[in-house]
Write a protein that holds these residues in place. Structure first.
Motif, PDB file in Angstrom:
ATOM      1  N   LYS A 170       2.964  86.678  37.172  1.00  0.00           N
ATOM      2  CA  LYS A 170       2.329  86.776  38.256  1.00  0.00           C
ATOM      3  C   LYS A 170       1.141  85.587  38.512  1.00  0.00           C
ATOM      4  CE  LYS A 170       3.449  91.122  39.163  1.00  0.00           C
ATOM      5  NZ  LYS A 170       4.198  91.265  40.553  1.00  0.00           N
ATOM      6  N   LYS A 171       0.535  85.538  39.351  1.00  0.00           N
ATOM      7  CA  LYS A 171      -0.082  84.499  39.664  1.00  0.00           C
ATOM      8  C   LYS A 171      -1.469  84.348  38.491  1.00  0.00           C
ATOM      9  CE  LYS A 171      -3.295  82.457  43.251  1.00  0.00           C
ATOM     10  NZ  LYS A 171      -3.880  82.496  44.586  1.00  0.00           N
ATOM     11  N   GLY A 172      -1.741  83.514  38.024  1.00  0.00           N
ATOM     12  CA  GLY A 172      -2.844  83.551  37.024  1.00  0.00           C
ATOM     13  C   GLY A 172      -2.394  83.537  35.603  1.00  0.00           C
TER      14      GLY A 172
ATOM     15  N   ALA B 267      -0.164  79.919  36.341  1.00  0.00           N
ATOM     16  CA  ALA B 267       0.740  80.028  37.433  1.00  0.00           C
ATOM     17  C   ALA B 267      -0.065  80.092  38.627  1.00  0.00           C
ATOM     18  CB  ALA B 267       1.729  81.624  37.305  1.00  0.00           C
ATOM     19  N   PRO B 268       0.298  79.146  39.562  1.00  0.00           N
ATOM     20  CA  PRO B 268      -0.277  79.383  40.925  1.00  0.00           C
ATOM     21  C   PRO B 268       0.278  80.239  41.799  1.00  0.00           C
ATOM     22  CG  PRO B 268       1.283  77.568  40.896  1.00  0.00           C
ATOM     23  CD  PRO B 268       1.512  78.086  39.787  1.00  0.00           C
ATOM     24  N   MET B 269       1.218  80.959  41.596  1.00  0.00           N
ATOM     25  CA  MET B 269       1.770  81.790  42.422  1.00  0.00           C
ATOM     26  C   MET B 269       2.696  82.829  41.783  1.00  0.00           C
ATOM     27  SD  MET B 269       4.753  79.440  44.231  1.00  0.00           S
ATOM     28  CE  MET B 269       5.552  80.773  44.739  1.00  0.00           C
ATOM     29  N   ASP B 270       2.967  84.136  42.298  1.00  0.00           N
ATOM     30  CA  ASP B 270       4.074  84.956  41.706  1.00  0.00           C
ATOM     31  C   ASP B 270       5.435  84.038  41.717  1.00  0.00           C
ATOM     32  OD1 ASP B 270       1.915  86.513  41.439  1.00  0.00           O
ATOM     33  OD2 ASP B 270       2.557  87.954  43.100  1.00  0.00           O
TER      34      ASP B 270
ATOM     35  N   ASP C 226       9.490  81.102  44.202  1.00  0.00           N
ATOM     36  CA  ASP C 226       9.402  82.485  44.946  1.00  0.00           C
ATOM     37  C   ASP C 226      10.715  82.966  45.277  1.00  0.00           C
ATOM     38  OD1 ASP C 226       8.840  84.740  46.156  1.00  0.00           O
ATOM     39  OD2 ASP C 226       7.788  83.697  47.836  1.00  0.00           O
TER      40      ASP C 226
END
Length: 438
Positions: free
Chosen positions: A120-122, A254-257, A291
């Motif tokens: 997940k993002k983060g 993580a910058p994105m999922d 993604d």
């Protein structure tokens, strides 16, 4: 003389048991009937087992035969494009690049997310050992404090020097004023004394002007010294702040999922995936977060077939690793220039194309071999079967139609076809099941 002959007495049989009369024959018992019944049952069981086994052996080859059903619908003309899966939306994760002389050293991995992990993002993806850099930051903090102390000490010293200069200037001014007062009484003086008084005034005036210039120069020099010390302090501060930012980059989130796809590195004489404990060079690619909802197929097609393609054409996407998976897609882009491959002849040119996958499927991950059947046209409706179910003998076409007792040979009349299917004009109905010959 006469001879006397003694006759031999007859032999007697030894005494034995007296003969016993044989018993009368018994009547047949009921056990004989029971044995017969059991024998019949055993024979029936054996026959049943034999017939069942024979049926299984006879049915086993039938179960392994591949079949397909005839379906009704329009015959779709397609062209197949082969390529590999990739993601349109992704984020590269690289080892941080530090500025300055410290930026050329290798960095050790303390933690790294596993390849194939959904994040997940983060979420934390990578952590690099920052102890040496943190020690350097602490040393720079001490250097900054020392530079600030140097500025304060020099300012105090300049204040003392400035006060001494001001005192010297005041003395010179007082001497000039005394010489001027003495010169005003020249009427009562002799010519020689008047000349000496004038020389004293000129000397005091020159000395005072010289000291005024010295004070201005000394003030500019002191300001330059303080500015140099402050610039030194600022340089150390910027150096420290730069490495503080570098230390913060040693933990990457993580910058994105998406899905973690690990990159490879050279270790032990072979290429393998990056893992915990490896040393990284600044700027080295570590992983990619993709993604899975923006997957595509990157492929190429011969330049002679590009006239058949249009952006937006529907595509059926398949994966070689999962034969049963079919996904909807569309032609996303067509390259403007044809390029050649280094394994092909120089005159063979292919145009790069990309196919966007419109359906989400967790099985679709990057770097899978895939293909896309691009719809380039539709023919009339009819009953169609796979081409592999058709057998041609003496110019006539036949299929093996599945019936209740097995397969029977059925003559069919064929119509138009595409790369995989053919229309059946007569001989079959929708729903009939035919055997695939290959």
């Amino acid at each position: 003389m006469s001879a006397i002959i003694h006759p031999t007495p007859p032999l007697e049989r030894p005494p034995g048991p007296s003969p016993v009369a044989a018993p009368p024959p018994e009547k047949p018992r009921r056990k004989v009937g029971l044995f017969l019944v059991l024998a019949v049952i055993a024979g029936a069981a054996g026959y049943w087992a034999y017939s069942t086994n024979a049926a299984k052996q006879q049915a086993a080859p039938v179960a392994g035969i591949r079949t397909a059903k005839a379906v009704a619908g329009p015959l779709i003309q397609t062209t197949r494009i082969a390529g590999t899966s990739s993601a349109r939306k992704f984020a590269n994760v690289t080892a941080p690049t530090m500025r300055g002389r410290e930026g050329s050293g290798q960095m050790n991995i303390l933690f790294i997310a596993k390849s194939g992990t959904l994040v997940k993002k983060g979420d934390k993806l990578l952590e690099i050992d920052a102890q040496s850099m943190q020690d350097h930051v602490d040393d720079l903090a001490d250097t900054i404090r020392q530079a600030a102390s140097d500025v304060q000490r020099r300012q105090a010293e300049q204040m003392v020097e400035w006060e001494a200069l001001q005192q010297t200037l005041r003395v010179s001014k007082a001497n000039l004023e005394k010489a001027n007062w003495d010169y005003k009484a020249q009427e009562v003086r002799s010519d020689v004394e008047r000349e000496l008084l004038k020389l004293s005034v000129d000397e005091a005036s020159a000395r005072y002007k010289q000291q005024l210039n010295d004070v201005a120069s000394r003030k500019a020099s002191q300001e330059a010294e303080i500015k140099i010390l402050k610039i030194t302090e600022e340089r150390h501060t910027r150096h420290r702040n730069r490495h503080v930012i570098d230390v913060s980059r040693f933990k990457i989130f993580a910058p994105m999922d998406g899905l973690v796809v690990m990159q490879t590195t050279f270790r032990g004489g072979e290429f393998t995936q990056v893992q915990q404990g490896d040393n990284l060079n600044p700027g080295q690619s570590v992983m990619r977060v993709v993604d899975l909802r923006s997957m595509q197929v990157e492929a190429s097609i011969n330049q002679s077939q590009t006239s058949l393609l249009r952006i937006g054409q529907p595509v059926t996407v398949g994966l070689d690793a999962f034969p049963g998976v079919q996904l909807k897609g569309k032609l996303y882009s067509i390259g403007a220039l044809a390029v050649g491959g280094w394994r092909q002849q120089y005159f063979i040119r292919n145009v790069p194309v990309s196919i966007s996958i419109e359906e989400y499927n967790p099985k679709v991950i990057p770097d899978l071999s895939a293909f896309g059947d691009v719809e380039i046209g539709r023919d009339k409706d009819g009953v169609q079967i796979p081409q592999s179910a058709v057998v041609t003998e003496e110019g006539k076409s036949f299929v093996m139609l599945k019936t209740g007792n097995g397969f029977e040979k059925r003559a069919v009349t064929l119509g138009e076809h595409n790369a995989t299917s053919v229309l059946v004009e007569s001989g079959l109905s929708a729903g009939d099941e035919v055997r695939l010959m290959s």
